[in-house]
Motif scaffolding. Sequence first.
Motif, PDB file in Angstrom:
ATOM      1  N   SER A  72       0.799  -1.203   0.057  1.00  0.00           N
ATOM      2  CA  SER A  72       0.135   0.058  -0.071  1.00  0.00           C
ATOM      3  C   SER A  72       0.730   1.451  -0.187  1.00  0.00           C
ATOM      4  O   SER A  72       0.336   2.297  -0.229  1.00  0.00           O
ATOM      5  CB  SER A  72      -0.904   0.121   1.123  1.00  0.00           C
ATOM      6  N   HIS A  73       2.117   1.146   0.315  1.00  0.00           N
ATOM      7  CA  HIS A  73       2.880   2.303   0.272  1.00  0.00           C
ATOM      8  C   HIS A  73       4.367   2.029  -0.470  1.00  0.00           C
ATOM      9  O   HIS A  73       5.335   2.047   0.274  1.00  0.00           O
ATOM     10  CB  HIS A  73       3.213   2.969   1.740  1.00  0.00           C
ATOM     11  N   PRO A  74       4.300   1.852  -1.808  1.00  0.00           N
ATOM     12  CA  PRO A  74       5.604   1.492  -2.366  1.00  0.00           C
ATOM     13  C   PRO A  74       6.401   2.625  -2.621  1.00  0.00           C
ATOM     14  O   PRO A  74       7.786   2.474  -2.784  1.00  0.00           O
ATOM     15  CB  PRO A  74       4.963   1.368  -3.867  1.00  0.00           C
ATOM     16  N   GLU A  75       6.025   3.782  -2.045  1.00  0.00           N
ATOM     17  CA  GLU A  75       6.846   4.936  -2.290  1.00  0.00           C
ATOM     18  C   GLU A  75       7.876   5.014  -0.949  1.00  0.00           C
ATOM     19  O   GLU A  75       8.987   5.682  -0.916  1.00  0.00           O
ATOM     20  CB  GLU A  75       6.054   6.342  -2.154  1.00  0.00           C
ATOM     21  N   LEU A  76       7.600   4.176   0.172  1.00  0.00           N
ATOM     22  CA  LEU A  76       8.450   3.934   1.159  1.00  0.00           C
ATOM     23  C   LEU A  76       9.434   2.993   1.008  1.00  0.00           C
ATOM     24  O   LEU A  76      10.211   2.772   2.053  1.00  0.00           O
ATOM     25  CB  LEU A  76       7.593   3.998   2.366  1.00  0.00           C
ATOM     26  N   LEU A  77       9.367   2.006   0.161  1.00  0.00           N
ATOM     27  CA  LEU A  77      10.198   0.985  -0.081  1.00  0.00           C
ATOM     28  C   LEU A  77      11.636   1.152   0.165  1.00  0.00           C
ATOM     29  O   LEU A  77      12.411   0.680   0.681  1.00  0.00           O
ATOM     30  CB  LEU A  77       9.905   0.010  -1.109  1.00  0.00           C
ATOM     31  N   SER A  78      11.917   2.511  -0.679  1.00  0.00           N
ATOM     32  CA  SER A  78      13.473   2.571  -0.702  1.00  0.00           C
ATOM     33  C   SER A  78      13.927   2.889   0.630  1.00  0.00           C
ATOM     34  O   SER A  78      15.344   3.080   0.909  1.00  0.00           O
ATOM     35  CB  SER A  78      13.714   3.963  -1.977  1.00  0.00           C
ATOM     36  N   SER A  79      13.197   3.593   1.591  1.00  0.00           N
ATOM     37  CA  SER A  79      13.705   3.769   2.898  1.00  0.00           C
ATOM     38  C   SER A  79      14.070   2.683   3.656  1.00  0.00           C
ATOM     39  O   SER A  79      14.671   2.763   4.648  1.00  0.00           O
ATOM     40  CB  SER A  79      12.754   4.820   3.594  1.00  0.00           C
ATOM     41  N   LEU A  80      13.436   1.522   3.249  1.00  0.00           N
ATOM     42  CA  LEU A  80      14.061   0.222   4.092  1.00  0.00           C
ATOM     43  C   LEU A  80      15.192  -0.275   3.296  1.00  0.00           C
ATOM     44  O   LEU A  80      15.743  -1.308   4.190  1.00  0.00           O
ATOM     45  CB  LEU A  80      12.853  -0.525   3.913  1.00  0.00           C
TER      46      LEU A  80
END
Length: 307
Positions: free
Chosen positions: A210-218
């Motif tokens: 639901s929040h693919p925009e935050l994947l890079s922060s992981l």
Amino acid sequence: MSVDLTSTSGRTILAFKAGRAFRRAGTNFVDASPTKGAIVLTNEEGLIHFMWKDRTTGEVGEDLILFPGDAKLEKVPQSSWGRTYVLKFESSDQKHFFWLQDSSTRRDEEFVTNLNRTLADPNIIAIWDARNVYPASEASTSATGASISPPSTVQPIVPATSNLTPAGTTPEQLAQLRGIVSSMTGFTSEDELWLTDVLSSQNLLQLFQSHPELLSSLFPHLPPELIPSSDATPQQAVEILQRTTNSPPFRLAVAQLDRALRTGALGEFVRSLGLPESAAMGVGAFLAAIAEQARQEGGTEERMEED
């Protein structure tokens, strides 16, 4: 040349001479390794590091990050000479064997008792019998060898904390991620919660999708070999994160953190995350503190926009 066994990045709590022992394949027999070593216990940002160091080379053979109350060093009753011990865990069935190498047995019980007291509560002060303290030249925390070299075998339970924002992660992303995690379930600090339920595979998969925009922060928190390539699709990134969070080491780490939060002994650790010490008083208190931190950071951003 002398190896300083207390030369570590954290505060050394205690150290004493001990070798490692290994279970013979297919049997219940344990063979002691003749290598001269030492068990060193340090406190780094509220986390206890249980290390075994080679006293000849200074090499770190094991580095375990332990949560309060999860591990205990016990004497092996079958040992014919009574100096073989096993490090056992409440959260898993893994075992690490050691044998005490000090020339005298008179401090064995004292070392093991203080080690176990510290593993149960990192904030306690070790109690030493002044009659047993050796002169500096015979101290159990020094030996001959070379300078300390990087760890050869490291078994971290949880990732080390840092005050720096990981590369590729913006403060806005971190704030948004905190807000999402805090809203994954309704709770108060008094609720009986289990971190293993909150961070279940299903909840985390829903978060990733639901929040693919935050994947890079992981990504900066993944092992280098698992970081997705720059041309990876969001679905490929989700699959990598899902495999990681479904892995036994990750599930074990969550279970150990859950158990440690119930001891109330992680005050220094939660402070390093920017949370109040009260966040260490239980899983509910920990999650409530994260939610409050997200709310405050969200309010700060709104005020800045208004200004």
